[in-house]
Design an enzyme around this catalytic site. Sequence first.
Site, mmCIF file in Angstrom:
data_model
loop_
_atom_site.group_PDB
_atom_site.id
_atom_site.type_symbol
_atom_site.label_atom_id
_atom_site.label_comp_id
_atom_site.label_asym_id
_atom_site.label_seq_id
_atom_site.Cartn_x
_atom_site.Cartn_y
_atom_site.Cartn_z
ATOM 1 N N ASP A 8 29.016 18.904 12.392
ATOM 2 C CA ASP A 8 28.539 20.242 12.073
ATOM 3 C C ASP A 8 29.683 21.014 11.425
ATOM 4 O OD1 ASP A 8 26.331 19.344 13.404
ATOM 5 O OD2 ASP A 8 26.392 20.833 15.009
ATOM 6 N N ASP A 131 13.141 21.944 15.951
ATOM 7 C CA ASP A 131 14.056 22.483 16.953
ATOM 8 C C ASP A 131 13.243 23.393 17.861
ATOM 9 O OD1 ASP A 131 16.105 21.234 15.453
ATOM 10 O OD2 ASP A 131 16.217 22.996 14.152
#
Length: 243
Positions: A8, A131
Amino acid sequence: MDLLPSIDVRSGRVVRLSQGEPTRQTVYGDDPVAIAEQFAQAGARWIHLVDLDRAFNEGDNSTTISRVVSQLAPQVRIQLGGGLRTIDLVRASLDWGVERVVIGTAAATNPELVSSAVKEFGSDRLAVGIDAREGYVAIRGWSQTSSQRAGDLARRVVQDGVTTVVYTDIARDGMLSGPDLSGAVDLKATGACVILSGGVSGLVDIHDACVAGIDGVVVGRALYEGRLNLIDALAAASCLSRA
């Protein structure tokens, strides 16, 4: 089953967030390319790359991400997500050499983008990121929760031709509390290939996902903090070891 170590990127650095909260950030490195190369040397076949700045509408890390892709592809296949909300961004990412892009928010808010992307690029180059927060789809860098249930979104995108979804239970992400395997199995029932993300803490989580028929697992914090060795994790992803 595929094992995808996660990188990330925020402000050019490798970070992990707890439950997706921008203020709960841990920095694990200043060189995403070097970390990607370490994963490749350990035998990773995929890397899950996320542009957090683009996801949060705070700019982007295009230069850094394109460097990772140019250095690692085709040795390692790159799956890229984070703020890919237009067909032009999807196209540009694939032009860099990314193997597969993950569309998240736009899949929930702009259904036409998904069907258009499948038609233009093919289902093998596209995944939808689902998500979930308490079963409902979160959007815009997880800063908002929609009224759409995760299973409903999965069924719709499968009808649009999507074959792969990346499923994250936000409450578990970055918490080392174990992934939501039952939720991933439920999504498999829609006909999608499911990549499970969020909360992986050890070899047992990976092995159990493999045995359950999950198609891939994304691993982040457990690798960075030494709870998992990537070589052992890859073995567990082949259902070979759980301890």
